[in-house]
Design an enzyme around this catalytic site. Structure first.
Site, short mmCIF file in Angstrom:
data_model
loop_
_atom_site.label_atom_id
_atom_site.label_comp_id
_atom_site.label_asym_id
_atom_site.label_seq_id
_atom_site.Cartn_x
_atom_site.Cartn_y
_atom_site.Cartn_z
NE ARG A 224 -4.22 -1.53 0.12
CZ ARG A 224 -4.35 -2.56 -0.73
NH1 ARG A 224 -3.41 -2.82 -1.62
NH2 ARG A 224 -5.42 -3.33 -0.69
CG HIS A 272 -3.16 -0.77 -6.86
ND1 HIS A 272 -3.56 -0.15 -5.70
CD2 HIS A 272 -3.25 -2.11 -6.59
CE1 HIS A 272 -3.89 -1.06 -4.79
NE2 HIS A 272 -3.71 -2.27 -5.32
P1 NDP Z 1 -1.57 -11.77 4.88
O1 NDP Z 1 -2.53 -11.27 5.91
O2 NDP Z 1 -1.67 -13.18 4.43
O3 NDP Z 1 -0.08 -11.54 5.42
C1 NDP Z 1 0.30 -10.44 6.15
C2 NDP Z 1 1.72 -10.66 6.68
O4 NDP Z 1 2.18 -9.44 7.28
C3 NDP Z 1 1.79 -11.73 7.77
O5 NDP Z 1 2.96 -12.49 7.64
C4 NDP Z 1 1.85 -10.90 9.05
O6 NDP Z 1 2.53 -11.53 10.14
C5 NDP Z 1 2.65 -9.71 8.59
N1 NDP Z 1 2.42 -8.56 9.46
C6 NDP Z 1 1.26 -7.90 9.70
N2 NDP Z 1 1.44 -6.91 10.59
C7 NDP Z 1 2.75 -6.95 10.93
C8 NDP Z 1 3.57 -6.19 11.80
N3 NDP Z 1 3.06 -5.17 12.54
N4 NDP Z 1 4.87 -6.51 11.90
C9 NDP Z 1 5.38 -7.53 11.18
N5 NDP Z 1 4.67 -8.30 10.33
C10 NDP Z 1 3.37 -8.00 10.21
O7 NDP Z 1 -1.68 -10.77 3.64
P2 NDP Z 1 -1.42 -11.07 2.08
O8 NDP Z 1 -0.09 -11.68 1.94
O9 NDP Z 1 -2.58 -11.77 1.48
O10 NDP Z 1 -1.43 -9.57 1.50
C11 NDP Z 1 -0.54 -8.59 1.97
C12 NDP Z 1 -0.93 -7.21 1.44
O11 NDP Z 1 -0.62 -7.10 0.05
C13 NDP Z 1 -2.43 -6.89 1.48
O12 NDP Z 1 -2.83 -6.48 2.77
C14 NDP Z 1 -2.55 -5.78 0.46
O13 NDP Z 1 -2.40 -4.52 1.08
C15 NDP Z 1 -1.37 -6.01 -0.48
N6 NDP Z 1 -1.82 -6.37 -1.84
C16 NDP Z 1 -1.48 -5.55 -2.88
C17 NDP Z 1 -1.87 -5.85 -4.16
C18 NDP Z 1 -1.47 -5.00 -5.32
O14 NDP Z 1 -2.01 -5.15 -6.40
N7 NDP Z 1 -0.52 -4.13 -5.17
C19 NDP Z 1 -2.69 -7.06 -4.45
C20 NDP Z 1 -2.97 -7.85 -3.28
C21 NDP Z 1 -2.55 -7.50 -2.04
P3 NDP Z 1 1.95 -12.87 10.82
O15 NDP Z 1 2.09 -13.95 9.77
O16 NDP Z 1 2.82 -13.08 11.96
O17 NDP Z 1 0.51 -12.57 11.14
C1 OXD Z 2 -5.79 -6.17 -2.99
C2 OXD Z 2 -5.36 -5.25 -4.04
O1 OXD Z 2 -5.61 -5.85 -1.81
O2 OXD Z 2 -5.69 -5.52 -5.24
O3 OXD Z 2 -6.31 -7.26 -3.31
O4 OXD Z 2 -4.67 -4.27 -3.77
#
Ligand code: NDP
Ligand code: OXD
Length: 309
Positions: A224, A272
């Site tokens: 993001r 994006h």
């Molecule tokens: P998940 O919820 O599966 O994974 C999130 C990860 O971040 C977990 O490993 C979590 O740790 C870690 N995390 C969260 N908070 C913290 C923190 N404070 N400190 C350290 N680690 C932290 O999410 P996804 O992998 O499915 O997606 C990640 C992000 O990618 C989405 O939220 C979205 O914003 C972005 N995205 C962007 C897209 C684009 O087109 N650019 C498309 C899709 C997604 P733990 O495992 O320990 O809980």
């Molecule tokens: C998502 C994205 O969060 O597309 O899925 O950014």
């Protein structure tokens, strides 16, 4: 069962057609102000009005994406469960996007491209050592883990950072704030961001964190825009500590035409689109989860409201 559907700024005909085919028993229609009360909502970036009108009596909301930050900015009824897409065809796209950005930088393919186009110049460069380009993936969830594993296949040293401890073959895993994060940054040159946007992670890529990366750092932000303090990145590039960045997400989207990133020679941007929601996979996943949820079963991707992801 009645389902209301909203997808901001996107044609909805094909979504509705596919959802109706996947959930033939359900009465599915597009949300509009004053629409009949539904049992479930399937949404991407809905307005507050949808929640105000329907939220109190909805059984759950299904988000048509991985990130739920836009939803959690709304006033959310306390009881209302939120289920997000996990993977749904996005993990492979993220893996290819990040691998491409990393390899383009490491192999200087951007430099060769400009040599060809600007000067028609034949000038090979010395091959760099991949051991000098340790990659660090912030966020080891559904997408981050896939990216970390993929990049490790190219023999880059790979670090990962998450909230809770992890074990992933070929990835040196760090966790937690303070020392865990410091050690992760110190071990990393190419920083990949795949964290969810929460109060704990907003502005996490800033002067202080960038300056802890190894010299000649490179940033790939695919999570993001609000994770990155944009002026701090520009300042670290100007001072030479950061070599450049590939950015897919921005504080303001679409990126305003006057923004410095557009013409910056060290910054590559995409609109994006590193990993898009795939209609077929998402419809199948939501239909499966919605039926399971309705029967009282546990479903993957249920958002923990206290953590914000
Ligand atoms: P998940 O919820 O599966 O994974 C999130 C990860 O971040 C977990 O490993 C979590 O740790 C870690 N995390 C969260 N908070 C913290 C923190 N404070 N400190 C350290 N680690 C932290 O999410 P996804 O992998 O499915 O997606 C990640 C992000 O990618 C989405 O939220 C979205 O914003 C972005 N995205 C962007 C897209 C684009 O087109 N650019 C498309 C899709 C997604 P733990 O495992 O320990 O809980
Ligand atoms: C998502 C994205 O969060 O597309 O899925 O950014």
């Amino acid at each position: 069962m009645r389902i209301t559907f909203h997808f901001k700024n996107s044609p909805t005909d094909l979504w509705l057609k596919d959802l109706r085919a996947a959930l033939p028993e359900a009465d599915i229609s597009e949300w509009h102000p004053g629409a009949e009360q539904a049992d479930y909502a399937i949404v991407w970036q809905p307005p507050q009005q949808l929640l105000d009108e329907q939220g109190a009596q909805l059984k759950a909301i299904f988000n048509l994406g991985a990130g739920v930050d836009a939803l959690l900015k709304l006033q959310w009824p306390n009881h209302l469960p939120l289920v997000r897409i996990d993977d749904g065809g996005m993990a492979v796209q993220m893996a290819e996007y990040v691998s491409h950005a990393l390899i383009r930088h490491f192999r200087e393919l951007d430099v060769y491209e400009s040599q060809q186009r600007v000067a028609g110049e034949w000038k090979p460069h010395r091959t760099k050592l991949r051991s000098d380009f340790p990659v660090g993936v912030m966020g080891l969830g559904v997408l981050g883990e896939r990216v970390a594993r993929t990049v490790a296949q190219f023999d880059f040293p790979v670090n990962g950072w998450s909230r809770s401890p992890k074990q992933i073959d070929g990835v040196q895993c760090f966790h937690g704030e303070a020392q865990g994060f410091k050690n992760f940054l110190a071990a990393t040159r190419v920083l990949v961001n795949l964290l969810p946007l929460t109060p704990d992670t907003a502005n996490i890529i800033n002067s202080e964190t960038l300056s802890q990366l190894q010299p000649g750092a490179y940033v790939i932000n695919v999570a993001r825009g609000a994770h990155l303090v944009e002026e701090d990145l520009l300042a670290q590039i100007a001072r030479g500590h950061v070599a450049g960045a590939t950015l897919d997400v921005f504080r303001t989207e679409p990126l305003p035409p006057e923004h410095a990133f557009w013409k910056h020679p060290k910054i590559t941007i995409t609109p994006h689109s590193s990993a898009n929601t795939m209609r077929e996979e998402s419809v199948a996943q939501i239909a499966r989860k919605l039926m399971a949820f309705d029967q009282g079963e546990k479903v993957a991707g249920l958002v923990d409201m206290s953590r914000g992801y």
